[in-house]
Design a protein around this motif. Structure first.
Motif, mmCIF file in Angstrom:
data_model
loop_
_atom_site.group_PDB
_atom_site.id
_atom_site.type_symbol
_atom_site.label_atom_id
_atom_site.label_comp_id
_atom_site.label_asym_id
_atom_site.label_seq_id
_atom_site.Cartn_x
_atom_site.Cartn_y
_atom_site.Cartn_z
ATOM 1 N N ASP A 98 45.963 20.200 37.956
ATOM 2 C CA ASP A 98 44.860 20.479 38.816
ATOM 3 C C ASP A 98 45.299 20.179 40.164
ATOM 4 N N VAL A 99 46.394 20.564 40.654
ATOM 5 C CA VAL A 99 46.872 20.487 42.132
ATOM 6 C C VAL A 99 46.943 21.843 42.543
ATOM 7 N N ASP A 100 46.786 22.150 43.910
ATOM 8 C CA ASP A 100 47.043 23.449 44.260
ATOM 9 C C ASP A 100 48.429 23.906 44.542
ATOM 10 N N VAL A 101 49.316 22.782 44.585
ATOM 11 C CA VAL A 101 50.660 23.187 44.661
ATOM 12 C C VAL A 101 51.606 22.047 44.578
ATOM 13 N N VAL A 102 52.545 22.271 43.907
ATOM 14 C CA VAL A 102 53.469 21.251 43.450
ATOM 15 C C VAL A 102 54.929 21.289 44.394
ATOM 16 N N THR A 103 55.081 20.130 44.990
ATOM 17 C CA THR A 103 56.368 20.167 45.682
ATOM 18 C C THR A 103 57.104 18.814 45.269
#
Length: 375
Positions: free
Chosen positions: A61-66
């Motif tokens: 449920d995150v907008d982006v993974v970095t």
């Protein structure tokens, strides 16, 4: 509803993204490898970044993974992309940060300047390379090395026998010419998924025992031509490899005034720590903006000079805190950044930044402040 960034890895790079995230109204979540790591303030999960289901649950449920590091396996990265999760930088780009042989081959395809190199899988191949390059060479393990680990300067193939003997069929080591350089530089670029990018000033890095000890921004005595070439190299790599987020390109400036590419990092990097206090937009804020495809900030320096000095090792934990107050009193213009790590010899436990109009004075301030933490 705020944007959510999931950072895989709980080290100091993740820790230093927390403050700018708060300022931008971005929620940061961290998948830490173990409890009480540097980024424990934002650790929402502890687990193995090599395990797909662990990372998949974290990324749900995150907008982006970095990333705090480049070590997440390719099969995990590609599974996330297949799930429709935004991953920046993506697996295609990270493959070149994870494998130095793949990096060298791709940079050659792009026609970029780099040391002469070869893949060597046995003593005979390494001996041939040594004979063709003055009898000495740098040998690197293609995967996993950092801060001088996985790197050896050899004059005989026997000095790499341990690594050669451990190779599996089809594997090889990276052999590179021993470059005659006058100094080391670093060029940072930030790039959004939609394409826009911005370029930081090229900086000089000073290494000790294979670890970055100091950074001077901008690089002293850098001609307009050198600054242009460094920026072009960084831009070409960011676009040619499809890097999103922060990219750091470590460079050799040779004695005959060439620039050669040494290493790549696709994340915030030690060579950019100066920008936290020395640039309009620091690298940690810029990385968050870039991976979320938000407008990039101004990378321009705030003052003529900035010097970053790493705190390596440091005193025993029980005396470390007492030195914080002392350094802040003695150097009120210096910015101190600590990583929440227990000191041990050679370990990066923090850094200091100093900025100003006179380089000698700025360097003195930064070095004197860091010296408070000497063993």
């Amino acid at each position: 509803m705020s944007l959510k960034v999931g950072i895989v890895g709980g080290g100091q790079l993740a820790r230093m993204m927390i403050a700018p995230a708060v300022e931008l109204g971005i929620e940061v979540r961290v998948l830490a490898e173990q409890p009480e790591m540097a980024a424990d303030l934002a650790a929402s999960q502890v687990g193995d970044y090599r395990d797909l289901e662990t990372v998949r649950t974290f990324a749900r449920d995150v907008d982006v993974v970095t990333f705090d590091h480049e070590h997440v396996p390719q099969d995990v990265l590609r599974a996330l992309v297949a799930d429709g999760i935004a991953v920046h930088p993506g697996p295609d780009a990270l493959a070149f940060a994870q494998d130095k042989l793949a990096m060298r081959a791709r940079l050659a395809e792009l026609g970029l300047p780099q040391p002469e190199w070869a893949a060597v899988s046995d003593s005979a191949a390494l001996t041939t390379f040594l004979q063709a390059h003055g009898g000495r060479a740098v040998v690197k393990t293609p995967r996993g090395g950092y801060d001088g680990k996985g790197v050896r300067v050899v004059a005989d193939a026997d000095e790499a026998a341990e690594w050669l003997d451990a190779l599996e069929p089809g594997e090889a080591l990276l052999a590179e010419e021993l470059v005659d350089f006058r100094r080391e530089l670093a060029q940072q670029v930030a790039r959004r998924p939609s394409g826009p990018l911005t370029v930081y000033p090229v900086v000089e890095t000073i290494q000790r025992d294979g670890v970055c000890a100091e950074v001077v921004a901008p690089a002293p005595s850098a001609s307009p031509r050198l600054r242009q070439v460094a920026a072009e190299i960084g831009t070409t790599i960011a676009e040619g490899l499809g890097v999103t987020g922060m990219l750091a390109v470590e460079l050799f400036e040779t004695t005959d005034e060439r620039l050669l590419i040494n290493e790549l990092a696709m994340r915030p990097h030690n060579s950019g720590h100066w920008s936290q206090d020395g640039a309009v937009t620091g690298q940690f804020e810029q990385h968050l903006r870039a991976v979320l495809d938000l407008p990039l900030g101004d990378p321009a320096p705030r003052q003529d000079w900035a010097v970053m000095v790493n705190i390596l090792g440091g005193p025993a934990s029980e005396t470390m805190s007492s030195r914080f107050a002392a350094v802040l009193e003695a150097h009120p213009a210096v910015k101190l950044h600590t990583y929440g790590k227990d000191p041990r010899p050679g370990r990066k436990v923090g850094h200091v930044n100093a900025c100003g109009e006179e380089l000698d004075a700025v360097a003195y301030e930064a070095r004197s402040a860091a010296a408070f933490f000497a063993d």
